[in-house]
Design an enzyme around this catalytic site. Sequence first.
Site, short mmCIF file in Angstrom:
data_model
loop_
_atom_site.label_atom_id
_atom_site.label_comp_id
_atom_site.label_asym_id
_atom_site.label_seq_id
_atom_site.Cartn_x
_atom_site.Cartn_y
_atom_site.Cartn_z
N VAL A 97 48.82 -77.83 42.63
CA VAL A 97 47.96 -76.64 42.59
C VAL A 97 47.37 -76.42 41.21
O VAL A 97 46.55 -75.53 41.02
CB VAL A 97 48.74 -75.39 43.09
CG1 VAL A 97 49.17 -75.59 44.54
CG2 VAL A 97 49.95 -75.09 42.21
N HIS A 113 47.37 -78.14 49.06
CA HIS A 113 48.30 -77.00 48.97
C HIS A 113 47.70 -75.81 48.22
O HIS A 113 48.44 -74.90 47.84
CB HIS A 113 49.61 -77.44 48.30
CG HIS A 113 50.43 -78.35 49.17
ND1 HIS A 113 51.49 -79.09 48.71
CD2 HIS A 113 50.34 -78.64 50.50
CE1 HIS A 113 52.01 -79.80 49.70
NE2 HIS A 113 51.33 -79.55 50.79
#
Length: 235
Positions: A97, A113
């Site tokens: 991320v 994600h």
Amino acid sequence: MQVSLGDKDRVFILTGAGISAESGIPTFRDAGGLWRNYRIEEVASPVAWRRDPRLVWNFYSMRRRVAAEAKPHAGHVALAELERQLGDRLFLCTQNVDDLHEQAGSQRVVHMHGELFKSRCDSCMKAPFDDRNVYELPNALPRCGCGGKIRPHICWFGEIPFAMDRIALELEQCTVFVAVGTSGVVQPAASFVAACRERARTFYAGPEPPANEAAFDQWFPGKAAEVLPSLFVVA
Ligand code: NAD
């Protein structure tokens, strides 16, 4: 040994927490890592968000602080350079991320994600937006104009990862699959290699063999910053 790429090859690269480790962002399973002060089920699920959104924002604020200091390394740069050479024949999918691939120059990163430096409303359909703020106790929770709560733009446990249709298409089309720094445990990413191994050459780069090692043709042992810069030979 290297991975040779011809002009018909389409390359799917899957990166995991390991590629960020040398940039100073601890992996999920790193016992000394930033995760140890939190139980993951208390900060990374829709149930956790409903129960204690301030604790969730404390956790993601801490991760934003760590990621804001991180700089890409030679492995990230090598993947950005490979994208410049292959164009849209390279598909870069990350479970991470953070924004280290973008900082290194990669233009088309798919964050399955989610993205740490984006937020969105938990109630309305307003698009996710860039957000580098930290929201820590005792500050008030950030709110949307609609009255909903602003949440991290992250795929939590129990939620469906982003861009799965596009990922499925790229897995069907790739001729080379390379996973870097991912344990082969977290689903659905851990199954990607099995989805394409009948047609594609499959490689893993990282210091330890992943749990799904048997699905790879070859393992390149070593850290991402050491292995990636000399891994590919483009014809
Ligand atoms: P993981 O923590 O389960 O496993 C990390 C893997 O990286 C291990 O297999 C380890 O051997 C390998 N590794 C360690 N150092 C390395 C290095 N220098 N070079 C290459 N590989 C190295 O990570 P995962 O499989 O990606 O899954 C964990 C989940 O946690 C994912 O969903 C991910 O989104 C999340 N996560 C993200 C970040 C981030 O965004 N930077 C950090 C931690 C966890």
